[in-house]
Design an enzyme around this catalytic site. Structure first.
Site, PDB file in Angstrom:
ATOM      1  N   ASP A 141     -15.024   3.381   7.602  1.00 60.79           N
ATOM      2  CA  ASP A 141     -13.441   3.478   7.453  1.00 60.79           C
ATOM      3  C   ASP A 141     -13.835   5.282   5.950  1.00 60.79           C
ATOM      4  OD1 ASP A 141     -10.959   4.601   7.138  1.00 60.79           O
ATOM      5  OD2 ASP A 141     -11.315   3.865   5.087  1.00 60.79           O
ATOM      6  N   LYS A 160      -8.191  -1.197   5.914  1.00 61.32           N
ATOM      7  CA  LYS A 160      -7.954  -1.882   5.327  1.00 61.32           C
ATOM      8  C   LYS A 160      -7.806  -2.842   4.520  1.00 61.32           C
ATOM      9  CE  LYS A 160      -8.519   2.050   3.665  1.00 61.32           C
ATOM     10  NZ  LYS A 160      -8.226   3.864   3.695  1.00 61.32           N
ATOM     11  N   HIS A 212       0.650  -1.366  -0.317  1.00 61.93           N
ATOM     12  CA  HIS A 212       0.022   0.460   0.298  1.00 61.93           C
ATOM     13  C   HIS A 212       0.850   0.857  -0.085  1.00 61.93           C
ATOM     14  CE1 HIS A 212      -3.455   2.702   0.636  1.00 61.93           C
ATOM     15  NE2 HIS A 212      -2.601   3.439   2.247  1.00 61.93           N
ATOM     16  N   SER A 227      -6.982   3.817   9.677  1.00 68.90           N
ATOM     17  CA  SER A 227      -7.635   3.799   8.351  1.00 68.90           C
ATOM     18  C   SER A 227      -7.009   2.859   7.538  1.00 68.90           C
ATOM     19  CB  SER A 227      -7.227   5.476   7.822  1.00 68.90           C
ATOM     20  OG  SER A 227      -7.957   5.666   6.332  1.00 68.90           O
ATOM     21  N   ARG A 281     -13.945  13.460   8.434  1.00 71.03           N
ATOM     22  CA  ARG A 281     -12.648  13.819   8.834  1.00 71.03           C
ATOM     23  C   ARG A 281     -12.546  14.863   7.478  1.00 71.03           C
ATOM     24  NH1 ARG A 281      -9.046   8.781   8.296  1.00 71.03           N
ATOM     25  NH2 ARG A 281      -7.545  10.544   8.458  1.00 71.03           N
TER      26      ARG A 281
HETATM   27  N1  URA Z   1      -5.003   7.125   3.114  1.00 72.58           N
HETATM   28  C1  URA Z   1      -6.473   6.065   3.893  1.00 72.58           C
HETATM   29  O1  URA Z   1      -6.666   5.051   3.712  1.00 72.58           O
HETATM   30  N2  URA Z   1      -6.666   6.631   4.596  1.00 72.58           N
HETATM   31  C2  URA Z   1      -5.890   7.758   5.777  1.00 72.58           C
HETATM   32  O2  URA Z   1      -6.529   8.519   6.596  1.00 72.58           O
HETATM   33  C3  URA Z   1      -4.996   8.330   4.457  1.00 72.58           C
HETATM   34  C4  URA Z   1      -4.466   8.071   3.779  1.00 72.58           C
END
Ligand code: URA
Length: 430
Positions: free
Chosen positions: A161, A187, A82, A183, A168
């Site tokens: 999320d 995932k 990621h 966050s 946010r």
């Molecule tokens: N990427 C994400 O998936 N979440 C965040 O809060 C910031 C970057």
């Protein structure tokens, strides 16, 4: 339990319990906690932070709000990667086939791009026919058959999320390390891989602006991995200038294919080889990091990785395009330098925003993108530029790009003295 008590506790800098965190997330997803209370809690977290246990509990509550993907039917170690988002970041397109050709199981769920950062799905969907919506069964079968699948994240994955991120975004609480870490990790954990490399970008074009913050974020995510029995390795990498030369969906696919064939930019190739060697080694497909690296380099030379990219496209309904007849734009405009000197700075954020204005990226989630447009850099940090030399080419479909040209010109800063390139890989935390 009452939400107001949880808010007050965090306001007063006290640590929340697992039960309190799960209550807040579950009640918010169920709609019994309103946006104003959740916003207040997010702001309290933003100012007062969370300890490692709280972040792990928040991650768990977020991932448990939806489906988790069970990859146990895939034989062997499953690997994933990621990136926290950058400009010109086409790493997944190169890294996936590289590690899969070395025998690692690359099971990747990707997202779309937003703002100045691009998304892997948009790049893959610029290839006619490529289908990002695999069923779980098809996804697992494909990874078992050819070692790689790259599909879209479904809305059933960590739905909390999605709700929290949207909140946010409009309450000034995005740049909080516990919130970003939970966050991302919710995932990643829900996606089921055993080994995860996180590419934490640092610089103008990235979420993290300082090395100190990037280190903190990396360490928190590595610690979450430990609590959930996953191997997480964080690479802190430079995003002060774009990665590679191409920014824009089809342009980045071309650069990725060239990299797989051994003709790509050295920064992109280095990053993919280094990250790849960690994935291959931790997938137990090589006895050491050096052997993994040599293996990866061999897969580039033998074109096995490039062939596997073609196989990936075919399995998901696409076909390798004719790269010489792939991009169709109204015009290609050369942006020339009006000064002479060494490139001292090339602002990734400015270039990313210029590409987004051209149509390569989304200003809002609803925007449509133009996959043909973008920017190809001709000069990067450390290069010498003569007056009148081309800095970048703009692939354009708009009528007026005066503003985009200005942005590209302003992204460059020059120095009379020679400039050394900053290191690409700054630190590795595991
Ligand atoms: N990427 C994400 O998936 N979440 C965040 O809060 C910031 C970057």
């Amino acid at each position: 339990m009452r939400m107001v008590d949880i808010i007050e506790k965090k306001r007063d800098k006290k640590a929340l319990t697992r039960e309190e965190i799960h209550f807040a997330i579950n009640a918010y997803v169920a709609g019994s906690v309103p946006d104003y209370q959740m916003s207040s809690l997010l702001m309290a977290i933003y100012f007062n932070g969370m300890n490692d246990d709280e972040v792990a509990d928040l991650t768990e509550a977020t991932l448990m709000s939806g489906e988790t993907i069970d990859l146990s039917e895939i034989e062997g170690v499953k690997v994933d990667k990621h990136s926290t988002g950058g400009v010109g970041d086409k790493t997944t397109l190169v890294l996936g086939p590289l590690v899969a050709s070395c025998g690692a199981k690359f099971a990747k769920l990707s997202g779309r791009g937003l703002g100045h950062t691009g998304g892997t799905l948009d790049k893959l969907e610029s290839i006619a026919g490529y289908d990002i919506s695999l069923t779980k069964e098809a996804f697992i079968k494909q990874v078992n058959d050819i070692n790689i699948a790259v599909a879209g994240q479904t809305s059933t994955l960590a739905p909390a999320d999605k709700l929290l991120y949207a909140l946010r975004d409009v309450t000034g609480t995005v740049p909080s390390i516990p919130l970003i870490a939970s966050s991302i990790m919710s995932k990643k954990l829900a996606s089921g891989a055993d080994v995860i490399v996180l590419d934490v970008k640092i610089g103008d074009g990235a979420f993290m602006k300082t090395l100190e913050d990037a280190r903190k974020l990396s360490q928190v995510m590595v610690n979450i991995g430990k609590k959930f029995n996953r191997k997480v390795i964080a690479f802190i990498t430079d995003m002060s200038e774009p990665l590679g030369y191409a920014i824009g969906n089809k342009l980045e696919v071309i650069e990725a294919v060239r990299t797989l064939q051994g003709n790509g930019p050295s920064d992109l190739q280095t990053l993919c080889t280094e990250i790849g060697s960690y994935l291959v080694y931790h997938a137990a497909k090589a006895e050491s990091l050096n052997m993994a690296k040599a293996d990866i380099e061999g897969k580039i030379t033998s074109l096995e990785a490039s062939d596997l990219f073609n196989t990936l496209l075919e399995h998901q309904g696409g076909k390798m395009p004719d790269l010489n007849n792939y991009i169709h734009v109204k015009d290609i405009i050369a942006v020339k330098s009006d000064v002479k000197g060494y490139v001292e700075k090339l602002d990734a954020l400015q270039i990313g925003l210029a590409a987004m204005r051209l149509g390569a990226g989304r200003e809002t989630k609803e925007s449509t993108i133009d996959t043909d447009v973008g920017i190809v850099l001709n000069k990067k940090v450390g290069d010498f530029v003569e007056e009148g030399e081309v800095l970048a080419y703009i692939y354009n479909n708009k009528d007026d790009i005066t503003e985009e040209i200005r942005m590209v010109l302003e992204a460059y800063r020059f120095s009379e003295a020679a400039v050394e390139k900053p290191p690409l890989i700054i630190e590795i935390i595991e």
